[in-house]
Design a protein around this motif. Sequence first.
Motif, mmCIF file in Angstrom:
data_model
loop_
_atom_site.group_PDB
_atom_site.id
_atom_site.type_symbol
_atom_site.label_atom_id
_atom_site.label_comp_id
_atom_site.label_asym_id
_atom_site.label_seq_id
_atom_site.Cartn_x
_atom_site.Cartn_y
_atom_site.Cartn_z
ATOM 1 N N VAL A 193 0.839 -1.205 0.000
ATOM 2 C CA VAL A 193 0.000 0.000 0.000
ATOM 3 C C VAL A 193 0.871 1.251 0.000
ATOM 4 N N ILE A 194 1.934 1.257 0.805
ATOM 5 C CA ILE A 194 2.822 2.421 0.873
ATOM 6 C C ILE A 194 3.492 2.658 -0.476
ATOM 7 N N ILE A 195 3.956 1.601 -1.113
ATOM 8 C CA ILE A 195 4.597 1.757 -2.431
ATOM 9 C C ILE A 195 3.598 2.298 -3.441
ATOM 10 N N ARG A 196 2.371 1.800 -3.422
ATOM 11 C CA ARG A 196 1.346 2.300 -4.352
ATOM 12 C C ARG A 196 1.048 3.781 -4.107
ATOM 13 N N LEU A 197 0.966 4.180 -2.835
ATOM 14 C CA LEU A 197 0.721 5.587 -2.517
ATOM 15 C C LEU A 197 1.858 6.479 -3.019
ATOM 16 N N TYR A 198 3.079 6.018 -2.849
ATOM 17 C CA TYR A 198 4.217 6.790 -3.330
ATOM 18 C C TYR A 198 4.226 6.878 -4.850
ATOM 19 N N LEU A 199 3.869 5.807 -5.524
ATOM 20 C CA LEU A 199 3.806 5.842 -6.988
ATOM 21 C C LEU A 199 2.714 6.785 -7.476
ATOM 22 N N ILE A 200 1.581 6.804 -6.782
ATOM 23 C CA ILE A 200 0.511 7.744 -7.140
ATOM 24 C C ILE A 200 0.976 9.179 -6.911
ATOM 25 N N LEU A 201 1.640 9.418 -5.781
ATOM 26 C CA LEU A 201 2.164 10.746 -5.494
ATOM 27 C C LEU A 201 3.177 11.173 -6.553
ATOM 28 N N GLU A 202 4.040 10.271 -6.949
ATOM 29 C CA GLU A 202 5.037 10.576 -7.967
ATOM 30 C C GLU A 202 4.385 10.859 -9.320
ATOM 31 N N SER A 203 3.328 10.146 -9.633
ATOM 32 C CA SER A 203 2.668 10.344 -10.929
ATOM 33 C C SER A 203 1.942 11.684 -11.019
ATOM 34 N N THR A 204 1.600 12.280 -9.875
ATOM 35 C CA THR A 204 0.948 13.590 -9.905
ATOM 36 C C THR A 204 1.912 14.692 -10.302
ATOM 37 N N GLY A 205 3.211 14.478 -10.099
ATOM 38 C CA GLY A 205 4.213 15.479 -10.435
ATOM 39 C C GLY A 205 4.418 16.509 -9.355
ATOM 40 N N ILE A 206 3.813 16.313 -8.192
ATOM 41 C CA ILE A 206 3.947 17.302 -7.121
ATOM 42 C C ILE A 206 5.382 17.388 -6.611
ATOM 43 N N CYS A 207 6.103 16.282 -6.689
ATOM 44 C CA CYS A 207 7.510 16.326 -6.261
ATOM 45 C C CYS A 207 8.326 17.176 -7.228
ATOM 46 N N SER A 208 7.980 17.153 -8.493
ATOM 47 C CA SER A 208 8.670 17.985 -9.473
ATOM 48 C C SER A 208 8.316 19.442 -9.289
ATOM 49 N N ALA A 209 7.198 19.706 -8.666
ATOM 50 C CA ALA A 209 6.767 21.084 -8.445
ATOM 51 C C ALA A 209 7.580 21.764 -7.357
ATOM 52 N N ALA A 210 8.430 21.037 -6.648
ATOM 53 C CA ALA A 210 9.238 21.642 -5.594
ATOM 54 C C ALA A 210 10.138 22.732 -6.162
ATOM 55 N N TRP A 211 10.651 22.527 -7.368
ATOM 56 C CA TRP A 211 11.495 23.552 -7.988
ATOM 57 C C TRP A 211 10.680 24.795 -8.307
ATOM 58 N N LEU A 212 9.463 24.612 -8.760
ATOM 59 C CA LEU A 212 8.589 25.746 -9.047
ATOM 60 C C LEU A 212 8.239 26.493 -7.762
ATOM 61 N N LEU A 213 7.965 25.743 -6.696
ATOM 62 C CA LEU A 213 7.665 26.371 -5.410
ATOM 63 C C LEU A 213 8.875 27.136 -4.874
ATOM 64 N N ALA A 214 10.074 26.591 -5.070
ATOM 65 C CA ALA A 214 11.284 27.275 -4.620
ATOM 66 C C ALA A 214 11.494 28.570 -5.402
ATOM 67 N N LEU A 215 11.223 28.545 -6.691
ATOM 68 C CA LEU A 215 11.340 29.757 -7.501
ATOM 69 C C LEU A 215 10.324 30.806 -7.053
ATOM 70 N N LEU A 216 9.118 30.364 -6.766
ATOM 71 C CA LEU A 216 8.076 31.271 -6.280
ATOM 72 C C LEU A 216 8.477 31.875 -4.931
ATOM 73 N N HIS A 217 9.041 31.059 -4.053
ATOM 74 C CA HIS A 217 9.501 31.528 -2.748
ATOM 75 C C HIS A 217 10.630 32.540 -2.906
ATOM 76 N N LYS A 218 11.497 32.310 -3.877
ATOM 77 C CA LYS A 218 12.602 33.237 -4.135
ATOM 78 C C LYS A 218 12.073 34.610 -4.533
ATOM 79 N N VAL A 219 11.030 34.621 -5.354
ATOM 80 C CA VAL A 219 10.444 35.894 -5.793
ATOM 81 C C VAL A 219 9.731 36.583 -4.635
ATOM 82 N N ILE A 220 8.965 35.830 -3.860
ATOM 83 C CA ILE A 220 8.205 36.410 -2.754
ATOM 84 C C ILE A 220 9.140 36.949 -1.669
ATOM 85 N N ALA A 221 10.171 36.183 -1.325
ATOM 86 C CA ALA A 221 11.084 36.581 -0.253
ATOM 87 C C ALA A 221 12.147 37.570 -0.732
ATOM 88 N N ASN A 222 12.185 37.831 -2.039
ATOM 89 C CA ASN A 222 13.140 38.766 -2.635
ATOM 90 C C ASN A 222 14.579 38.371 -2.324
#
Length: 127
Positions: A67-96
């Motif tokens: 079950v844990i492996i399936r949950l991680y695979l579903i999480l990975e397939s959403t691409g939210i882990c790849s969005a960490a770079w986008l969130l970091a860029l957004l944080h860089k702009v907000i925090a100046n």
Amino acid sequence: MFVVARITSLNVKAGEATILGVSSGLQNFFNTGLLGALIATIIGSLAWRIIASSFPLAFMANPLIYVIIRLYLILESTGICSAAWLLALLHKVIANFQVDEVYVGEPEEQGKKIASGAGAEGQEIEA
């Protein structure tokens, strides 16, 4: 992590015999609990890998692991882990955030300060 640090910390007072005869500076580091927390974290993160490599069929046959492996695979397939770079860029702009040279100066300036004996804040450096 703070609980683990507290459990694994030592409390050797200054002037007492140190653990394993180490220097007092290293003993002060041991007293913080960071070393114990680091070791406990490493052991905790490696324990599942060691069990999985020693008993792969039993490990994979465990329904909870499946079950844990399936949950991680579903999480990975959403691409939210790849969005960490986008969130970091957004944080860089907000925090100046700016490049290091804005905060500490150019490397040439730092070299001149060190050569002249002045610290980062213009204070004298004692040898």
